[in-house]
Scaffold this motif. Structure first.
Motif, mmCIF file in Angstrom:
data_model
loop_
_atom_site.group_PDB
_atom_site.id
_atom_site.type_symbol
_atom_site.label_atom_id
_atom_site.label_comp_id
_atom_site.label_asym_id
_atom_site.label_seq_id
_atom_site.Cartn_x
_atom_site.Cartn_y
_atom_site.Cartn_z
ATOM 1 N N LYS A 264 -8.372 4.885 -3.351
ATOM 2 C CA LYS A 264 -7.113 5.084 -4.062
ATOM 3 C C LYS A 264 -7.324 4.881 -5.556
ATOM 4 N N ASP A 268 -6.581 10.181 -5.671
ATOM 5 C CA ASP A 268 -7.103 9.619 -4.426
ATOM 6 C C ASP A 268 -8.230 10.515 -3.928
ATOM 7 N N GLY A 290 2.397 -3.143 -3.482
ATOM 8 C CA GLY A 290 2.989 -2.704 -2.219
ATOM 9 C C GLY A 290 2.862 -1.212 -1.948
ATOM 10 N N GLY A 292 0.200 0.514 -1.797
ATOM 11 C CA GLY A 292 -0.899 0.732 -0.850
ATOM 12 C C GLY A 292 -0.445 0.451 0.579
ATOM 13 N N ARG A 332 2.515 9.248 -3.282
ATOM 14 C CA ARG A 332 2.617 9.563 -4.714
ATOM 15 C C ARG A 332 3.938 10.257 -5.027
HETATM 16 N N1 LIG Z 1 -3.757 5.061 -11.856
HETATM 17 C C1 LIG Z 1 -2.998 5.610 -10.901
HETATM 18 N N2 LIG Z 1 -2.259 6.711 -11.173
HETATM 19 C C2 LIG Z 1 -1.481 7.279 -10.226
HETATM 20 N N3 LIG Z 1 -1.386 6.819 -8.968
HETATM 21 C C3 LIG Z 1 -2.108 5.737 -8.646
HETATM 22 C C4 LIG Z 1 -2.949 5.078 -9.589
HETATM 23 N N4 LIG Z 1 -3.536 4.010 -8.979
HETATM 24 C C5 LIG Z 1 -3.073 4.021 -7.712
HETATM 25 N N5 LIG Z 1 -2.218 5.045 -7.510
HETATM 26 C C6 LIG Z 1 -1.515 5.386 -6.272
HETATM 27 O O1 LIG Z 1 -0.835 4.233 -5.777
HETATM 28 C C7 LIG Z 1 -0.958 4.160 -4.364
HETATM 29 C C8 LIG Z 1 -1.520 2.779 -4.008
HETATM 30 O O2 LIG Z 1 -2.768 2.608 -4.613
HETATM 31 P P1 LIG Z 1 -3.221 1.176 -5.177
HETATM 32 O O3 LIG Z 1 -4.560 1.343 -5.784
HETATM 33 O O4 LIG Z 1 -2.103 0.626 -6.023
HETATM 34 O O5 LIG Z 1 -3.295 0.378 -3.822
HETATM 35 P P2 LIG Z 1 -3.294 -1.177 -3.589
HETATM 36 O O6 LIG Z 1 -3.895 -1.907 -4.747
HETATM 37 O O7 LIG Z 1 -3.922 -1.400 -2.276
HETATM 38 O O8 LIG Z 1 -1.736 -1.488 -3.466
HETATM 39 P P3 LIG Z 1 -1.043 -2.796 -2.859
HETATM 40 O O9 LIG Z 1 -0.330 -3.424 -3.996
HETATM 41 O O10 LIG Z 1 -0.097 -2.281 -1.818
HETATM 42 O O11 LIG Z 1 -2.108 -3.659 -2.265
HETATM 43 C C9 LIG Z 1 -1.866 5.312 -3.936
HETATM 44 O O12 LIG Z 1 -1.048 6.335 -3.409
HETATM 45 C C10 LIG Z 1 -2.511 5.794 -5.207
HETATM 46 O O13 LIG Z 1 -2.638 7.191 -5.220
#
Ligand SMILES: Nc1ncnc2c1ncn2[C@@H]1O[C@H](COP(=O)(O)OP(=O)(O)OP(=O)(O)O)[C@@H](O)[C@H]1O
Ligand SMILES: NC(=O)C1=CN([C@@H]2O[C@H](COP(=O)(O)OP(=O)(O)OC[C@H]3O[C@@H](n4cnc5c(N)ncnc54)[C@H](OP(=O)(O)O)[C@@H]3O)[C@@H](O)[C@H]2O)[C@@H](O)CC1
Ligand SMILES: [Mg+2]
Length: 365
Positions: A264, A268, A290, A292, A332
């Motif tokens: 992610k 992604d 959240g 994720g 997204r």
């Molecule tokens: N820089 C970014 N730009 C756009 N979308 C993003 C970006 N980073 C993450 N996402 C999107 O946010 C969603 C969750 O990704 P993220 O990396 O925040 O997960 P996470 O850290 O596991 O989240 P969580 O807080 O639930 O643990 C995914 O759908 C991803 O495509």
């Protein structure tokens, strides 16, 4: 402006990238910029060159747009029809393994997202203290306070035959007792050939013991940037090349025996060690915690749908890749829609409210 957005998104939006790329879609944005500059600077003197570049770019974009349309169609193909002939449970009984004293939001987000996407029942298996809290968030979730008990594996095994997919890790924490129980649950899940999405602290466990999941063809890992690096170091024993994220996603999947990996991030990246799909659906710059969990819960349902639909419906593409691309695109889009309404105050709860309309907009014909 509208046209420009479509072109940029289409460049990375849904490209199926076989081992040797048919075209350098990731270079498309740069190519567009070059064409724009050249157009401005040389339109009068070198119009034939300009025309050639424009033609090449529009072919390029047409190809990428077609690939993206194909992916949307594949996701639509796996979505089960709503008919009066079905009974409760058929469209998905999903288990979430997670929830401890510190983290009660994450399993709730994953479970409620699975329901909002279209699962019929969601079971949350969590630590005893977390259960009343999770229950109080929502009457829709079935909550089992078993994860820290001495017979946790047997308690979950009672339900496993009735579950279509398991999401392991949201809000699990890193307590050794819980992780040990989850080890046993994963072994049982594999023995029953049940698809499993592994996220958050479930990935911490996999980094400690990659053999747990190695070559299990129904596993999907959904690491964020930090989780991906941790897995990479555990499995490949070297620092990862952060300049080639697509290549890294492909390699990590291969090193884990070709299981599906979703890295992610700003885009992604989804790979099964043979192909890399890129999900570039427009989201927003809001990075509340959240999101994720919403993704992993949605994926739990979509992987069940994709496997049940079978390879004819996914046109020979891996059902797991199609499900993962669908869940990323949906997450997204929820983020984009919620951000349009709430801007900086957007939270994951606001995104979950958007699941229904986002899903219809993307995947209902
Ligand atoms: N820089 C970014 N730009 C756009 N979308 C993003 C970006 N980073 C993450 N996402 C999107 O946010 C969603 C969750 O990704 P993220 O990396 O925040 O997960 P996470 O850290 O596991 O989240 P969580 O807080 O639930 O643990 C995914 O759908 C991803 O495509
Ligand atoms: N409401 C709830 O109950 C929620 C509970 N959750 C649950 O929390 C548990 C732990 O999960 P996690 O994601 O916080 O742990 P992990 O990945 O080790 O990150 C730790 C640190 O790494 C960094 N960092 C993270 N992402 C990064 C990035 N993309 N790029 C760069 N850096 C990044 C960042 O460090 P910092 O920036 O603060 O230095 C971050 O603080 C797990 O069970 C999960 O499910 C969440 O689901 C949210 C909602
Ligand atoms: Mg996470």
């Amino acid at each position: 402006m509208g046209v420009r957005c479509v072109a940029i998104r289409a460049c990375g939006g849904g490209k199926i990238d076989p081992g040797v790329p048919r075209m350098a879609v990731h270079a498309c944005g740069a190519a567009a910029a070059v064409v724009a500059l050249l157009s401005a600077a040389i339109a009068l003197q070198w119009s034939p060159l300009h025309a050639v570049l424009q033609r090449a770019l529009s072919l390029h974009t047409a190809h990428a747009t077609k690939d993206m349309e194909n992916l949307f169609q594949l996701v639509r193909n796996i979505v089960p029809a709503l008919t009066s002939k079905k009974h409760k449970g058929q469209d998905g009984r999903i288990g979430i393994v997670g929830g401890c004293q510190e983290y009660t939001g994450a399993p709730y987000f994953a479970g409620i997202s699975a329901l909002k996407v279209g699962a019929d029942l969601t079971h949350v298996f969590c630590a005893r203290e977390a259960a009343p809290v999770i229950k109080s968030y929502s009457p829709e979730l079935i909550v089992h306070p078993v994860l820290d008990s001495s017979n946790a594996v047997e308690e979950v095994e009672k339900w496993l035959p009735r579950l279509h997919a398991l999401v392991v890790g949201p809000g699990l924490g890193r307590d050794e007792l819980l992780l040990n129980n989850v080890r046993g649950i994963l072994e049982s899940t594999k023995a029953r050939d049940i698809p499993v999405v592994i996220d958050a602290d479930g990935l911490w466990l996999v980094a400690q013991q990659p053999a747990l999941i190695h070559s299990y063809h129904k596993a999907i890992l959904t690491p964020n940037h930090v989780e991906f690096s941790r897995l990479w170091e555990a499995v490949l024993s070297s620092p990862m090349d952060s300049k080639d994220l697509r290549g890294s996603t492909l390699k990590l999947s291969q090193a884990l025996g070709n299981i599906t990996v979703v890295q992610k991030g700003e885009q992604d990246l989804i790979s099964n060690g043979q192909q890399v799909l890129v999900c570039n659906q427009e989201g927003s710059s809001r990075r509340c915690g959240g999101q994720g969990d919403l993704l992993s819960g949605s994926l739990g349902v979509m992987v069940h749908w994709a496997l049940r639909a079978g390879p004819e419906k996914t046109n020979g593409s891996s059902p797991l890749l199609v499900a993962a691309w669908g869940a990323c695109t949906l997450t997204r889009e929820c983020n984009r829609q919620a951000f349009q309404k709430y801007g900086r105050s957007t939270t994951t709860t606001d995104m979950i409210t958007e699941v229904g309309t986002a899903f219809s907009r993307l995947f209902t014909t």
